[in-house]
Design an enzyme around this catalytic site. Sequence first.
Site, mmCIF file in Angstrom:
data_model
loop_
_atom_site.group_PDB
_atom_site.id
_atom_site.type_symbol
_atom_site.label_atom_id
_atom_site.label_comp_id
_atom_site.label_asym_id
_atom_site.label_seq_id
_atom_site.Cartn_x
_atom_site.Cartn_y
_atom_site.Cartn_z
ATOM 1 N N ASP A 9 8.427 9.591 5.521
ATOM 2 C CA ASP A 9 6.840 10.201 5.725
ATOM 3 C C ASP A 9 6.592 10.848 4.618
ATOM 4 O O ASP A 9 6.714 10.496 3.424
ATOM 5 C CB ASP A 9 7.956 12.338 6.432
ATOM 6 C CG ASP A 9 6.866 12.898 6.932
ATOM 7 O OD1 ASP A 9 6.102 11.911 7.282
ATOM 8 O OD2 ASP A 9 7.381 13.909 6.942
ATOM 9 N N ASP A 11 3.433 14.386 4.069
ATOM 10 C CA ASP A 11 3.770 15.318 3.227
ATOM 11 C C ASP A 11 5.167 15.939 3.219
ATOM 12 O O ASP A 11 4.758 16.162 4.530
ATOM 13 C CB ASP A 11 2.627 16.430 4.549
ATOM 14 C CG ASP A 11 1.727 17.559 3.866
ATOM 15 O OD1 ASP A 11 1.725 18.070 2.519
ATOM 16 O OD2 ASP A 11 0.821 17.979 4.560
ATOM 17 N N LYS A 181 5.022 9.910 16.064
ATOM 18 C CA LYS A 181 6.437 10.014 16.075
ATOM 19 C C LYS A 181 6.450 11.324 16.898
ATOM 20 O O LYS A 181 5.490 11.936 17.155
ATOM 21 C CB LYS A 181 6.814 10.608 14.899
ATOM 22 C CG LYS A 181 6.652 9.215 13.732
ATOM 23 C CD LYS A 181 7.054 9.673 12.111
ATOM 24 C CE LYS A 181 5.886 11.213 11.338
ATOM 25 N NZ LYS A 181 5.688 11.341 10.285
ATOM 26 N N ASP A 206 10.772 14.996 6.998
ATOM 27 C CA ASP A 206 10.914 16.885 5.590
ATOM 28 C C ASP A 206 10.680 17.388 8.103
ATOM 29 O O ASP A 206 10.904 19.397 8.065
ATOM 30 C CB ASP A 206 9.990 17.806 5.446
ATOM 31 C CG ASP A 206 8.394 17.446 6.327
ATOM 32 O OD1 ASP A 206 8.229 16.225 6.967
ATOM 33 O OD2 ASP A 206 8.348 18.252 5.882
#
Length: 272
Positions: A9, A11, A181, A206
Amino acid sequence: MDKRGFLIDMDGVIYKGSEPIPGAIDFINMLREKNLPFLFLTNNSQRTNRDVCYKLQKMGFDVADGDIFTCGMATAKYLASRKEYGTAYVIGEGGLLTELHNVGYSIVDDHPDFVIIGEGRTIMLESVDKAINMIMNGAKLIATNLDPNCPVGNGSFRAGCGAFVAMLECATGRKAFSVGKPSPVMMRMARKLLDLSTDETIMIGDTMGTDILGAGSMGFTTVLTLSGVTREEDLVQFGYSPDFIIPSIRELLNPEFFDQVLVKQRGYNSYV
């Protein structure tokens, strides 16, 4: 040991705002040195992978266009597999429109095969009303993702794709099919792009509800970083857990811990 590869991922994992997270550039360089394949995944359909690549290169990452896989790309690939050269009414921005054109789809204003909702900063109620009528008249509702909101920096958020999808679902009584996702559609596509098996795939993210849920459901090894939206105290809210929990991606620069992740052997890291 069999080969391994990483889905990563962006950001909150490798950067925040316009700044790389400490250790992220070194981690990507390490993967290249070890010849371990990787692919960045993003649930933002606003930009093309070329646009995202340019942003990462400006931060100092050694990446190419093919290292990025967006939910816009996944949505276009999925629709092309369902119906070749179809038509779509799109509420979204340039990245999604480009990907649909790339697979031969035509963007129309009436009687589309699909109504597609992506990320957008200038969504008008007129467009939403038009989409509602198209869906009621038989068009299939597709979402690039169901994220309810998106961080925009400085602790602020804006409405995400999922918020607008919920409005259309409520108005029409129809459920959207989401490709991004945590959908297995995007996860499976990403794995196949790296030519990996399930046991060879490691996801670093995250967000529990997208990265970890999606990858864990697929049987991938999951690594949660606490440098983004998920905090350690949030974990009690979920009925599932990641395989590894780390403060940030910098932790993976530790050779001993990195080897533990590669073989999915828990116990080294104090957070596990």
